[in-house]
Design an enzyme around this catalytic site. Sequence first.
Site, PDB file in Angstrom:
ATOM      1  N   CYS A  12       3.220  15.240 -33.456  1.00 20.49           N
ATOM      2  CA  CYS A  12       1.960  15.616 -34.178  1.00 20.49           C
ATOM      3  C   CYS A  12       2.337  15.397 -35.856  1.00 20.49           C
ATOM      4  O   CYS A  12       3.719  15.241 -36.083  1.00 20.49           O
ATOM      5  CB  CYS A  12       1.498  16.929 -34.154  1.00 20.49           C
ATOM      6  SG  CYS A  12       1.349  17.379 -32.465  1.00 20.49           S
ATOM      7  N   GLY A  39      -0.839  11.261 -34.852  1.00 22.55           N
ATOM      8  CA  GLY A  39      -1.658  11.943 -33.638  1.00 22.55           C
ATOM      9  C   GLY A  39      -2.938  11.479 -33.970  1.00 22.55           C
ATOM     10  O   GLY A  39      -3.668  11.562 -34.948  1.00 22.55           O
ATOM     11  N   ASN A 114       4.554  20.848 -34.951  1.00 20.99           N
ATOM     12  CA  ASN A 114       4.816  19.460 -34.338  1.00 20.99           C
ATOM     13  C   ASN A 114       6.335  19.808 -33.753  1.00 20.99           C
ATOM     14  O   ASN A 114       7.269  20.227 -34.412  1.00 20.99           O
ATOM     15  CB  ASN A 114       5.153  18.602 -35.509  1.00 20.99           C
ATOM     16  CG  ASN A 114       5.874  17.208 -35.091  1.00 20.99           C
ATOM     17  OD1 ASN A 114       6.270  16.645 -36.133  1.00 20.99           O
ATOM     18  ND2 ASN A 114       5.822  16.748 -34.153  1.00 20.99           N
ATOM     19  N   GLY A 115       6.472  19.451 -32.480  1.00 17.26           N
ATOM     20  CA  GLY A 115       7.690  19.621 -31.550  1.00 17.26           C
ATOM     21  C   GLY A 115       7.489  20.180 -30.192  1.00 17.26           C
ATOM     22  O   GLY A 115       6.280  20.251 -29.804  1.00 17.26           O
ATOM     23  N   TYR A 254      10.348   3.796 -34.741  1.00 20.35           N
ATOM     24  CA  TYR A 254       8.900   3.510 -34.477  1.00 20.35           C
ATOM     25  C   TYR A 254       7.803   4.491 -34.983  1.00 20.35           C
ATOM     26  O   TYR A 254       7.008   4.040 -35.705  1.00 20.35           O
ATOM     27  CB  TYR A 254       8.801   3.757 -32.987  1.00 20.35           C
ATOM     28  CG  TYR A 254       7.260   3.623 -32.413  1.00 20.35           C
ATOM     29  CD1 TYR A 254       6.648   2.619 -32.346  1.00 20.35           C
ATOM     30  CD2 TYR A 254       6.837   5.069 -32.060  1.00 20.35           C
ATOM     31  CE1 TYR A 254       5.062   2.707 -31.996  1.00 20.35           C
ATOM     32  CE2 TYR A 254       5.322   5.049 -31.914  1.00 20.35           C
ATOM     33  CZ  TYR A 254       4.410   3.953 -31.742  1.00 20.35           C
ATOM     34  OH  TYR A 254       3.310   4.061 -31.307  1.00 20.35           O
TER      35      TYR A 254
HETATM   36  P1  AMP Z   1       5.942  -0.199 -23.393  1.00 19.73           P
HETATM   37  O1  AMP Z   1       4.913  -1.024 -23.343  1.00 19.73           O
HETATM   38  O2  AMP Z   1       5.578   0.842 -22.480  1.00 19.73           O
HETATM   39  O3  AMP Z   1       7.355  -0.867 -23.044  1.00 19.73           O
HETATM   40  O4  AMP Z   1       5.968   0.607 -24.870  1.00 19.73           O
HETATM   41  C1  AMP Z   1       6.620  -0.462 -25.862  1.00 19.73           C
HETATM   42  C2  AMP Z   1       5.564  -0.246 -26.998  1.00 19.73           C
HETATM   43  O5  AMP Z   1       4.985   0.758 -27.342  1.00 19.73           O
HETATM   44  C3  AMP Z   1       6.280  -0.905 -28.148  1.00 19.73           C
HETATM   45  O6  AMP Z   1       5.556  -1.813 -28.508  1.00 19.73           O
HETATM   46  C4  AMP Z   1       6.561   0.165 -29.140  1.00 19.73           C
HETATM   47  O7  AMP Z   1       6.102  -0.145 -30.466  1.00 19.73           O
HETATM   48  C5  AMP Z   1       5.427   1.239 -28.602  1.00 19.73           C
HETATM   49  N1  AMP Z   1       6.189   2.508 -28.496  1.00 19.73           N
HETATM   50  C6  AMP Z   1       7.297   2.910 -28.465  1.00 19.73           C
HETATM   51  N2  AMP Z   1       7.415   4.128 -28.431  1.00 19.73           N
HETATM   52  C7  AMP Z   1       6.145   4.889 -28.360  1.00 19.73           C
HETATM   53  C8  AMP Z   1       5.519   6.221 -28.364  1.00 19.73           C
HETATM   54  N3  AMP Z   1       6.442   7.172 -28.162  1.00 19.73           N
HETATM   55  N4  AMP Z   1       4.385   6.259 -28.535  1.00 19.73           N
HETATM   56  C9  AMP Z   1       3.461   5.038 -28.653  1.00 19.73           C
HETATM   57  N5  AMP Z   1       3.828   3.954 -28.512  1.00 19.73           N
HETATM   58  C10 AMP Z   1       5.348   3.636 -28.492  1.00 19.73           C
END
Ligand code: AMP
Length: 465
Positions: A12, A39, A114-115, A254
């Site tokens: 968050c 979030g 957050n955590g 990210y």
């Molecule tokens: P996936 O489609 O499941 O392989 O997720 C990878 C994509 O989701 C990439 O484009 C990342 O930018 C994004 N991503 C990576 N980690 C997260 C996260 N924790 N929450 C939301 N999006 C994510």
Amino acid sequence: MLLKDGKIKEACGVFGIYAPGEDLSRLTNYALFALQHRGQESAGIALSDGSSVIVRKGMGLVGEVFPHFDDIMDIPSLAALGHVRYSTTGESCPENAQPLLIRYYRGSLAVAHNGNIANSTELRENLEREGSIFQTTTDSELIAHLVARYGNDNMEASLKKALQRLKGSYVFLFLTENKLIGVRDPYGVRPLSLGKWGGYYVLASETCAFDTIGAEMIRDIEPGEMVTIDESGIRSVPVMPSTRTALCIFEFIYFARPDSNIHGRNVHLIRKELGRQLAREHPVDADLVTGVPDSSLSAASGFAEEMGLSYEMGLIKNRYIGRTFIQPRQESRNLGVQLKLNPVRKVVEGKRVVIVDDSIVRGTTSKRLVQMLFHAGAREVHMRISSPQIISPCYYGIDISTYEELIGSSRKVAEICRKIGATTLGYLSHQGMLCAVGLPPDSLCMACFTGDYPIKECVHARGKL
Ligand code: AMP
């Protein structure tokens, strides 16, 4: 936060300000807009006026929640805190929205968190056995019950005792009638920064919130540090000894906003360097480079610069669609990618395209993007990932949940490349990532890339070790 399905997910954004007499609901509202990427499920504000604390919160984006609460706008307050909660596949209900407000015999306490608290189940069971009745399924309530239990001491002393019983990763902000308190766990997994706004102190998960409200960054809150902000200024006390820090490296890759600085390092510049490093490790003969908006654009520009290739807008993002990653069903995830991203045919047609993304989790996004680019006429699609292969789940607050879901947990690069249908695939090495981030490896948590978990209790709690 513990969800009904037993999964623990929380990533968050928090914000706090102590500035008596100012329009703090509005300022907190603006700061939460800046933290919205952390979030999108719920948002809330707590305000204190010196004698009471009130909370307004609801489900949805900041811009959807606060128009319903214009009663709190323009009210001069003493201090405020705000919270945005990360959307997950699991339970999403108004009772879990934060800040949580408790009233007990010492007064009121608002909590924003957050955590992940690893021993929350055990602590909760103990407290329930001893008579506590919980209203929500959040960890925030747990800390509130513990504080009430140690309430014979002053607030900081009660908090210190309560925090000492927690294992896991956390940033907490607390608001009482007359003070704002911020604390970061001894590993410092999630970020928390201190800033100054017109002579008053502010706290935020990310420095981009300071820029939005015109505050200046002072420093990061140290792992294991608690700061109290009230009429006598700011006091800092170590609440727990910090023997090893473990800042989440995924914040740089990210999660954080590119205009934020964490531990003095700008996120955009780090991502650009991740892209440059990736180009050195996995060069490719191609016509153009494109990024996956928005999180990988910095890395894609670094990759293009290093390769001397043109950086193009090969994909356009529809900004009005929610996050695909969090869709509970695979069909809706696939459709989500298509709704959210569209290739620019005239740019990619007949071209050898390098597409840079920051990570592959399940592989849904990469697979769909590769298909879409070929469909739009690309001759070759070279996938480049500006982080190493994700091999293990995250127990500390990023929504990367199980081994089964992770495409990289049991597959080699060639197999993943085949699965996503790319011409070639290249991941950044661990060494390359560390070089770009520029912080010592033993100060970071890289468990999702290495399987080496710095806070062992969290892993035991999930039964994985
Ligand atoms: P996936 O489609 O499941 O392989 O997720 C990878 C994509 O989701 C990439 O484009 C990342 O930018 C994004 N991503 C990576 N980690 C997260 C996260 N924790 N929450 C939301 N999006 C994510």
